[in-house]
Motif scaffolding. Structure first.
Motif, PDB file in Angstrom:
ATOM      1  N   ILE A  59       0.813  -1.212   0.000  1.00  0.00           N
ATOM      2  CA  ILE A  59       0.000   0.000   0.000  1.00  0.00           C
ATOM      3  C   ILE A  59       0.848   1.265   0.000  1.00  0.00           C
ATOM      4  N   ASP A  60       1.933   1.276   0.786  1.00  0.00           N
ATOM      5  CA  ASP A  60       2.757   2.487   0.852  1.00  0.00           C
ATOM      6  C   ASP A  60       3.437   2.787  -0.480  1.00  0.00           C
ATOM      7  N   VAL A  61       3.811   1.757  -1.223  1.00  0.00           N
ATOM      8  CA  VAL A  61       4.436   1.955  -2.532  1.00  0.00           C
ATOM      9  C   VAL A  61       3.399   2.536  -3.502  1.00  0.00           C
ATOM     10  N   ALA A  64       2.565   6.126  -2.701  1.00  0.00           N
ATOM     11  CA  ALA A  64       3.651   7.041  -3.068  1.00  0.00           C
ATOM     12  C   ALA A  64       3.590   7.388  -4.560  1.00  0.00           C
ATOM     13  N   TYR A  65       3.350   6.411  -5.400  1.00  0.00           N
ATOM     14  CA  TYR A  65       3.250   6.678  -6.846  1.00  0.00           C
ATOM     15  C   TYR A  65       2.003   7.493  -7.154  1.00  0.00           C
ATOM     16  N   ARG A  66       0.880   7.120  -6.576  1.00  0.00           N
ATOM     17  CA  ARG A  66      -0.366   7.850  -6.836  1.00  0.00           C
ATOM     18  C   ARG A  66      -0.284   9.295  -6.347  1.00  0.00           C
ATOM     19  N   ALA A  67       0.475   9.527  -5.277  1.00  0.00           N
ATOM     20  CA  ALA A  67       0.612  10.884  -4.731  1.00  0.00           C
ATOM     21  C   ALA A  67       1.284  11.813  -5.738  1.00  0.00           C
ATOM     22  N   TRP A  72       1.150   8.243 -12.895  1.00  0.00           N
ATOM     23  CA  TRP A  72       1.839   7.407 -11.912  1.00  0.00           C
ATOM     24  C   TRP A  72       2.155   6.026 -12.463  1.00  0.00           C
ATOM     25  N   GLN A  73       1.285   5.486 -13.304  1.00  0.00           N
ATOM     26  CA  GLN A  73       1.544   4.162 -13.862  1.00  0.00           C
ATOM     27  C   GLN A  73       2.740   4.201 -14.815  1.00  0.00           C
ATOM     28  N   THR A  74       2.849   5.276 -15.573  1.00  0.00           N
ATOM     29  CA  THR A  74       3.992   5.433 -16.473  1.00  0.00           C
ATOM     30  C   THR A  74       5.282   5.571 -15.677  1.00  0.00           C
ATOM     31  N   ARG A  75       5.245   6.350 -14.591  1.00  0.00           N
ATOM     32  CA  ARG A  75       6.436   6.494 -13.748  1.00  0.00           C
ATOM     33  C   ARG A  75       6.838   5.153 -13.141  1.00  0.00           C
TER      34      ARG A  75
END
Length: 90
Positions: A59-61, A64-67, A72-75
């Motif tokens: 969940i934390d990972v 962090a990307y969604r934030a 975020w999916q591309t990153r």
């Protein structure tokens, strides 16, 4: 400048008379690729096609990307690619 000022003056638009329709061409003759696709269908892919997968992440990972906002999916994909290339270099 208002939207009204950007409009074409209706008096300047050509009249669509019999001669105009006589010389008109079908859209499929002029833009066949565009007409061949149905409304809302995507055109050919510009890059390699990706595959949809289901993956379980901590969940934390994920948070962090969604934030980071849109993309975020591309990153996440870019980070995984960089890790893969780093591992292959060793």
């Amino acid at each position: 400048m208002s939207d009204r000022e950007n409009e074409t003056d209706r008096d300047e638009a050509p009249e669509l008379d019999e001669e105009w329709f006589k010389n008109a061409r079908k859209a499929s003759d002029v833009l066949p690729d565009l007409v061949a696709r149905g409304r809302g269908q995507r055109g050919p892919q510009k890059a390699a096609t990706k595959e949809r997968v289901t993956i379980r992440l901590d969940i934390d990972v994920l948070e962090a990307y969604r934030a980071g906002g849109r993309g975020w999916q591309t990153r996440l994909n870019d980070d995984l690619r960089a890790l893969k290339e780093k591992e292959m270099a060793h």
